[in-house]
Design a protein around this motif. Structure first.
Motif, mmCIF file in Angstrom:
data_model
loop_
_atom_site.group_PDB
_atom_site.id
_atom_site.type_symbol
_atom_site.label_atom_id
_atom_site.label_comp_id
_atom_site.label_asym_id
_atom_site.label_seq_id
_atom_site.Cartn_x
_atom_site.Cartn_y
_atom_site.Cartn_z
ATOM 1 N N SER A 406 0.763 -1.253 -0.042
ATOM 2 C CA SER A 406 0.151 -0.004 -0.037
ATOM 3 C C SER A 406 0.941 1.307 -0.033
ATOM 4 O O SER A 406 1.769 1.493 0.841
ATOM 5 N N HIS A 407 0.697 1.988 -0.887
ATOM 6 C CA HIS A 407 1.481 3.217 -1.160
ATOM 7 C C HIS A 407 0.616 4.498 -1.099
ATOM 8 O O HIS A 407 -0.709 4.463 -1.520
ATOM 9 N N THR A 408 1.110 5.755 -0.919
ATOM 10 C CA THR A 408 0.181 6.777 -1.048
ATOM 11 C C THR A 408 1.025 7.913 -2.300
ATOM 12 O O THR A 408 2.121 7.809 -2.474
ATOM 13 N N ILE A 409 -0.060 8.652 -2.877
ATOM 14 C CA ILE A 409 0.589 9.856 -3.645
ATOM 15 C C ILE A 409 -0.212 10.940 -3.145
ATOM 16 O O ILE A 409 -1.267 10.937 -3.085
ATOM 17 N N GLU A 410 0.655 11.987 -2.708
ATOM 18 C CA GLU A 410 -0.205 13.133 -2.113
ATOM 19 C C GLU A 410 0.115 14.351 -3.014
ATOM 20 O O GLU A 410 1.303 14.528 -3.701
ATOM 21 N N CYS A 411 -0.847 15.094 -3.136
ATOM 22 C CA CYS A 411 -0.873 16.346 -4.067
ATOM 23 C C CYS A 411 -1.191 17.555 -3.294
ATOM 24 O O CYS A 411 -2.260 17.535 -2.558
ATOM 25 N N MET A 412 -0.098 18.533 -2.991
ATOM 26 C CA MET A 412 -0.461 19.618 -1.991
ATOM 27 C C MET A 412 -0.166 20.831 -3.335
ATOM 28 O O MET A 412 0.680 20.841 -4.073
ATOM 29 N N ILE A 413 -0.959 21.794 -3.103
ATOM 30 C CA ILE A 413 -1.183 22.897 -3.858
ATOM 31 C C ILE A 413 -0.556 24.246 -3.262
ATOM 32 O O ILE A 413 -1.149 24.445 -2.240
#
Length: 447
Positions: A406-413
């Motif tokens: 299980s992995h994550t991809i985070e998007c911060m603006i």
């Protein structure tokens, strides 16, 4: 969300900054095996070349137990092996450059019979090898004239008084309890992870690992919470380096930093940013503090919980969640499906492309910070815990599924330095060819 627990937790199964910085046992064993093979080769070569007894001693991060994972899968970690010649080289008329050249020739000969390592470019105080996967081995070389003599290190500028064993003893004795020594090592790892991400992609020389060890040993502040210990130890270090950018060897007073003017200016900039972040975190809420540390350590830091993101005080009143569209492709780059969900399952070898669909809701000058955090034994053993990419909000981010788990991809603006939006997708990667268990049919008892 307890920020201290995200730095370190007694439960080793929990993903923390500490666990994410530590090398996997698989990778470490491979490095140790290669180190042992090289030692045995050099022992035979150098003892014959110099007609003396040759000894070896681990030093640096491996000896001080502060090795950390490389910043990405294309980078390496270092093992430092001191080579000791037991005779008076200067009395025999041998120069430091001659000793270093002989060592370099021995290393080159080793590369001729072993196709995995290549010879590194010579450094001022050592020679070394770069392996094809994950590892460099540095081999500083010394001579010891007699039993009670101080080791003399061969450098390009001559012989230098240097005793890594004494430095290691000083570091061990700098703290008076095992708890403080363990805390000191963890904070060294945290600062080395910060240096890895902030110096990544630049040409500037990093602040040396030994300097970080000495600074933490001198400035360690122990608090009940791990985050408070890091914040106050780091603030003390930054304040010292602001006034006097020098780290003295505690044994001889020599400056360990030896950075060029440009590298020193860059280091000052980063230390100023680090100090500002620690001051901000000192008075922040738990979630704010996690966000600050996530920006400091990037993919080394575990994934923070973003569900309460809109309630973070100190951020803009309106925080817009970036809506992410996911395009799923098979191993042959054939499009499978388009999704707008927060969790997706794929098979190893497939790929995902993420794009922001509500980009019109953000200022045109905003930037998207995509942070991938890989979790699990396969990524850990490949030294690939993730990466960070900064792009415009109009650009997509593509990611291949290389490791099960299980992995994550985070998007911060970001609008300048201010966070104006955040979202996170959980990606579960399954084996490419799952084994289907066939139901067994009972055929009666055998006679």
């Amino acid at each position: 969300m307890n920020c201290a627990d995200m730095l370190n937790n007694l439960d080793s199964s929990i993903d923390t900054l500490h666990t994410r910085t530590k090398l996997s046992e698989v990778i470490l064993k491979k490095g140790i095996s290669k180190k042992d093979e090289l030692i045995e080769y050099l022992r035979a070569e150098l003892s014959e070349a110099f007609d003396c007894r040759v000894g070896f001693w681990l030093q640096g991060s491996r000896k001080s137990h502060t090795l950390i994972k490389p910043v990405d899968k294309n980078s390496s970690y270092d093992i430092d092996v001191g080579v000791y010649l037991f005779f008076d080289a200067e009395d025999e008329g041998l120069s430091a450059s001659e000793i270093k050249s002989t060592l370099k020739y021995a290393l080159a000969s080793y590369c001729e019979i072993n196709d995995e390592p290549t010879l590194q470019d010579s450094k001022n105080a050592c020679e070394g090898l770069k392996y094809s996967a994950f590892l460099t081995i540095d081999t500083p070389i010394y001579y010891i004239a007699h039993d009670n003599a101080t080791p003399m290190l061969a450098t390009d500028s001559g012989w230098v008084d240097s005793d890594p064993k004494a430095i290691q003893k000083w570091l061990t004795d700098a703290q008076d309890t095992d708890d403080k020594r363990a805390l000191m090592k963890r904070i060294v790892r945290y600062l080395k992870a910060w240096i890895n991400v902030k110096w990544n992609g630049t040409e500037h020389k990093k602040i040396p690992s030994l300097a970080i060890n000495i600074l933490v040993a001198r400035h360690l502040k122990q608090f009940e919470r791990e985050d408070d210990s890091f914040i106050h130890s780091t603030l003390s270090i930054c304040e010292e380096l602001e006034g006097f950018f020098k780290v003295e060897n505690p044994l001889n007073g020599q400056d360990i930093l030896t950075l060029t003017y440009e590298a020193e200016v860059f280091a000052h900039e980063k230390l100023t940013e680090l100090k500002a972040a620690c001051l901000e975190a000192n008075d922040a809420s738990e979630l704010q503090k996690c966000l600050i540390f996530s920006r400091l350590f990037e993919h080394y830091f575990p994934q923070i919980e973003l569900s309460a993101f809109n309630r973070i005080s100190g951020l803009p009143v309106t925080v817009t969640v970036p809506e992410l569209t996911i395009n799923h492709y098979d191993k042959d780059d054939k499009h499978i499906r388009t999704l707008n969900i927060n969790e997706v399952t794929v098979k190893k070898g497939e790929s995902l492309t993420f794009s922001i669909t509500n980009k019109a809701h953000f200022n045109q000058y905003c930037s998207a910070h995509w942070t991938v955090r890989n979790i699990g034994s396969q990524a850990n053993d490949a030294n690939d815990i993730g990466h960070k990419v900064v792009s415009s909000i109009t650009e997509s981010h593509q990611r291949g599924a290389a490791y099960t788990g299980s992995h994550t991809i985070e998007c911060m603006i970001f609008n300048g330095a201010t966070v104006v939006g955040a979202n996170c997708i959980k990606v579960t990667v399954k084996p490419a060819f799952p084994v289907l268990r066939r139901k067994k049919i009972f055929k009666g008892f055998r006679r």
